[in-house]
Every structure is written in structure tokens, then in C-alpha cells.
Design an enzyme around this catalytic site. Sequence first.
Site, mmCIF file in Angstrom:
data_model
loop_
_atom_site.group_PDB
_atom_site.id
_atom_site.type_symbol
_atom_site.label_atom_id
_atom_site.label_comp_id
_atom_site.label_asym_id
_atom_site.label_seq_id
_atom_site.Cartn_x
_atom_site.Cartn_y
_atom_site.Cartn_z
ATOM 1 N N GLU A 115 9.104 -0.423 11.107
ATOM 2 C CA GLU A 115 8.046 -1.460 11.120
ATOM 3 C C GLU A 115 8.551 -2.736 10.433
ATOM 4 O OE1 GLU A 115 5.923 -2.525 8.485
ATOM 5 O OE2 GLU A 115 6.478 -1.221 6.834
ATOM 6 N N CYS A 169 0.816 -1.219 0.000
ATOM 7 C CA CYS A 169 0.000 0.000 0.000
ATOM 8 C C CYS A 169 0.849 1.270 0.000
ATOM 9 C CB CYS A 169 -0.982 -0.007 1.157
ATOM 10 S SG CYS A 169 -0.230 -0.348 2.721
ATOM 11 N N ALA A 218 -18.755 5.601 22.553
ATOM 12 C CA ALA A 218 -18.526 4.937 21.259
ATOM 13 C C ALA A 218 -17.741 5.839 20.302
ATOM 14 C CB ALA A 218 -19.874 4.547 20.651
ATOM 15 N N HIS A 262 18.910 0.779 -1.226
ATOM 16 C CA HIS A 262 17.473 1.045 -1.082
ATOM 17 C C HIS A 262 16.729 -0.225 -0.638
ATOM 18 C CE1 HIS A 262 13.627 2.965 -1.778
ATOM 19 N NE2 HIS A 262 13.250 1.882 -2.454
ATOM 20 N N ARG A 294 4.158 1.360 -1.388
ATOM 21 C CA ARG A 294 5.195 1.405 -2.420
ATOM 22 C C ARG A 294 4.915 0.440 -3.570
ATOM 23 N NH1 ARG A 294 9.864 1.687 -0.314
ATOM 24 N NH2 ARG A 294 9.084 1.993 1.796
ATOM 25 N N SER A 335 10.170 2.916 5.646
ATOM 26 C CA SER A 335 8.722 2.788 5.815
ATOM 27 C C SER A 335 8.106 4.060 6.379
ATOM 28 C CB SER A 335 8.413 1.632 6.773
ATOM 29 O OG SER A 335 8.838 0.427 6.199
#
Lengths: 266, 347
Positions: B113, B50, B189, B98, B52, B108
Site C-alpha cells: 500500500e 493507525c 442495504a 526497516h 504503527r 504494511s
Amino acid sequence: MNDRSFMLIGLVLYLGAFLQSLYLLRGCGQWESRAHGPLVLAGWLLHTYGLFLRGQRLGVCPITNLFETVMFTAWALVLIYMLVGLKWRVSLLGPFTLPLVIALCLFAMFPAVDQARDKFTRNVWLSLHATLSLLGYGMWALAGVTGVMYLVQERQLKSHHLRSLFLRLPPIAQLDVINLRLLIAGLVLLTVGIGLGFVVGVVLFLKDVPKTIWTFTIWAVYAGLVAVRLTGRMRGRKIALGSIVLLVILLATFWLVNLVSTAHRF
Amino acid sequence: MHIVVVGLNHRSAPVHVRERLAFTPAKLDFALTALRGVPGLAEGVIVSTCNRVEIYGTGQTPREAISGIESFLHSYHGVDQRLEREIYRYEEPRSIEHLFCVVSGLDSMVFGETEVLGQVKQAYERALACKNTGKALNQLFQRAFQVAKKIRSQTQITRGSVSVGSVAVELAEKIFGELAGSQVMIIGAGDTSEKTARSLQSRGLRVVLVANRTHERAEALAAELGGRAVRFDVFYDELVHVDIVISSITVPHHVLTRDKLEPLMLARQNRPLFLIDLGVPRNIEPAVNNLDNVYLYNIDDLQEIANANMRARQEDLARCNELVAANVEKFREWLRRLPPMTVMSEE
């Protein structure tokens, strides 16, 4: 090499494993190297062999003087630590347990502590009574160690200051459960140990007033601690604190009581 | 043989551009097969997440390989406009560096992560299965996974959570251990409560109770989370069974106070209680943290821990860069000894 030499090399290996853990804990990588477990195991095997040689020479379980008693308790502590670590995978149990083991062994290694006894019982049941009681103390010693770990982790959670130890220490719920199990196991072992001692050596038991009072007091306080934990009236920090305070009292008074004891003079 | 990478990520391109050039998992094998026809390209791996879209390749001349990949990206997705600024094109040594940074989480959106490592592994395995890789890329990706492992074990960049939700999960796990048997109650909520509850659910927590002043909203959120709605006026009775409370309600007074919790802890047999106060003004009296077995964190506490963890990660960046640089050099030495390979389209 004699029995003491094997035990001394075992002590050096425990010290090596502990110093290595301390060094690794200062870094940010993994605290435990692959060598930690084998180092402790090798130390314990040498410790075992040293005790075995001593037992073989005496012809009984090697708990006839203060040196042997303390070395046996330290041996039991390492054994219980390895079993608990293996069963519940308790991270950092080694670095917290080894200082106590090393302190016990260092104390025992003073030459004055290892005074040969002229008379000691060869009664198997009395030997079993002493062995079970010392294993029980070993359980309680490890309960004290997990109590320290609990307090360190709980302090971080309460203060909101999470240091690098936070991620490495186990969850407090796990420490609380292990602490309780060790307290119960110690209580069961000591109950059986005292029971055996009472049945087999009732006369000695009744004559040795200081040791009898001390033993029953310690047993009753630990039993009380287990009872309040099981009923949920106390849990967590207070039980951890109780385990530590009782362990300190146990260590401080054990040899003092032996000095005034008649049948239990090591 | 030269290694190149052409791609775009969360920093170089906005999401509407990234999604246009993304490769869906269902069509990835087809795309990998199509990549084989790119002139001047000997090997090729497509990494599409999502954040790269990147194509790693090898060729005898880097310019030809880069140009081939870029044309492929445009033609495959039917993009007429040349994306000059959005797309980056790296030759050695930057292309190798890279990849090492990507798999280690250094590139990231959430620094450090680890999810990206699994995603790149999957992408590589798909390319391997489609026979799109040869000696150079096989070795490159294996080295990259080793570098990621080394960085993870020798530095702090993956240590500690860096978002409010994940910090809450980490704390819960350090209090209760396994979360599978734990119960959580949401008071109010709100969106943040829902996100935090979902984070906890992702770690195995099952039972969720929702209390809200508007009961219908509580019912709606409970249905979404697979939990149970509780009437706001009786939520206190349920606290005996609950392990974690997430509160984010707008009230002028505390909904949970020390006086109310003290007798409750006895009824709970002193089982630990983790209170997460996300409300502003605060919903829970701060003094409850002084009770044994009660752990109270407000939104600032959680954010401060997340920030501290992020600072610790970034302080280790220099060490990570050293590890990456050393491994890039080692890999280039190996690559120089590699004999030339045929391009995929000639095989």
C-alpha cells in the site's frame, strides 16, 4: 541525402520508439520512457522534412504517386496520434499506432511503389481536395487503432482475466469517445475533400466511375457507423469492431481502386 | 553516528497497546520537543499511524539511544509495564532496512500500500519543522523516499487493488473513467454493499440510490450515504439512469435477468452498465455478462482478482528486498563518512 533518406531515418526512429515500448511493456515498470515522445517527434520531423523536400522538388503537395500518398497518410496518422495523445493523455496509444505507421512506411519504401508521374495536377484546389481526403483517412486509421485498444480492454473486462495491460490501457469509455470523435473528424474532412473535388473537377469526377463509387461507398458506410453511434443504437464493442473492419477494407481496397482509376491513378 | 528505531506495529502489538502508545497529531509537536530531552539521542522522528508507532533516532551509542527512546515512550504515555515483546528495537543495518521497507509498503498490513509513504513524509516534515533532525536523519528519510519511488516504478508491488472494494473501484474506473458523473444503485442495504458504495464515493461518485425490500432501511442507508431511497417494486425503472449496480440481497431467484436487461440497454442507448453481484445465492443472472456493454462481476470474481493482484505483489518481494539491501549498503557507506554530532539535549 535525398527526401527518401530523411523519411527512412524517420521510419527507423518510429521503429526504435515502438521496439522500446515493446521492451518496456514486457517489464512491470512504466511502459513509456522519457525518450518515447522525443523519438516519435524526431521521426515525425524528419518525415515532415522528407515530404517537404519532395514537395519542393515537385512544386505541389507531395501526393502525386502511391509512395507519396502512403507516406503522407502515415505522416498524418503520426500527427493526429501526437495531437490526440497530447489532448487526452491516452496511455499506450503509441505502441498501438506505431505498427500501422511502420507498416505503411515499409510498404511505401519498396522502390517499385515510388514511380515518378509524368503528369499531375498543379491545381491548388485539387491538391487541397486530396490533402483533406488523406487527412480524413488518417483520422479513420487512428479510429481503427483506438478500436483495437477498446477490444483488448473490453475483452479483459468481460473475461475477468485482467493482465498487466489492463492497468495501462485507458478506460473503455474514454476510448469510445475518442473513437467517435475521430470518426466524425474523418467524416467531416472527407466530406469537405469530396465536396472540393466535385466542385473543382466535376468532369474528372464523373468520368472516374470506380473511384467515385468506391469513395461514396466508403463515405456512406462511415457515415452510417457515425449515425448509429450518435443515436445510441450501437456503442462500444460493435463500433470499435466497425472501425477496425472498415479500416482493413479501406487499406485493402485503396490501392486496388487506384489501379483501375483514371483520374486518381497514383 | 548510529541509526536506531524503536517501535511497535500491527504485527508486534494488538490495537489496544498501539493506541496507548500512539501520538495524536495535535500533540505531536509537543512530543517532538519532549523527545529532545532524551539522553544520548542526537536526532529523532516520530511516526505514528493507525498500524504503527515508531521513533527513529541517531546517537553515538545505539544501546543508549534505544534505551532512551524506550524510556521516553513509556514515560510520555504513562505506561508502567515494560512492553518487552510488543516493542521492537533495531540497530543498523536493520533500522535502516526497516524504514526503507516501511515507506515502500513492504511492512504494511496491506502489502504494497502507498498511503504509508505520505504518512511517513508528514512525520518527517513535522520533525524537520521542529528542528529534531540533522544530517543523518535528513539523508536517511530522503533516501527512503527515493527507495520507495524506485520500488514503486520498478516492481509490481503497488499494482492492482487487493481488496474487494478497491477492485470494484478500479474496474469502475476502467469502464467509466472519471466516476464523478456516475450514478450507483444499491439493491439490498447490506454491509458489503455499503462499504463498496463508500469506496466508490471516495473516488468522486456522488449520486446513490438505495432499494431495499424494507423501505425504511433503504431510507436510513440513503440518508447515511447522502443518497435517495427507491421503492423496491419500482427499482427497475431507475436502472435507465444508473451506471453501477451493487446488489446484495438474499433472494431465491435472480432479481436481474438477461430478458429484463436486454430491452433496458436499448432504452439506455447502450451506455455501459457495471453490475456488482455480492449476493449469495447470486442476485443477477450470469448470462447478462454476454450482453454488449454490460459488465458483471460477482463476489468470487472480485475476490479472485484481489488475490491475483496480491500474489503478483508478493512474487516481486525478492526484487524489492534486493533494491532495499543495495540502498541500505549505499546509505551506510555515506553514514560512515559523517562526522559525530552533538545530542539534541546539548544543543
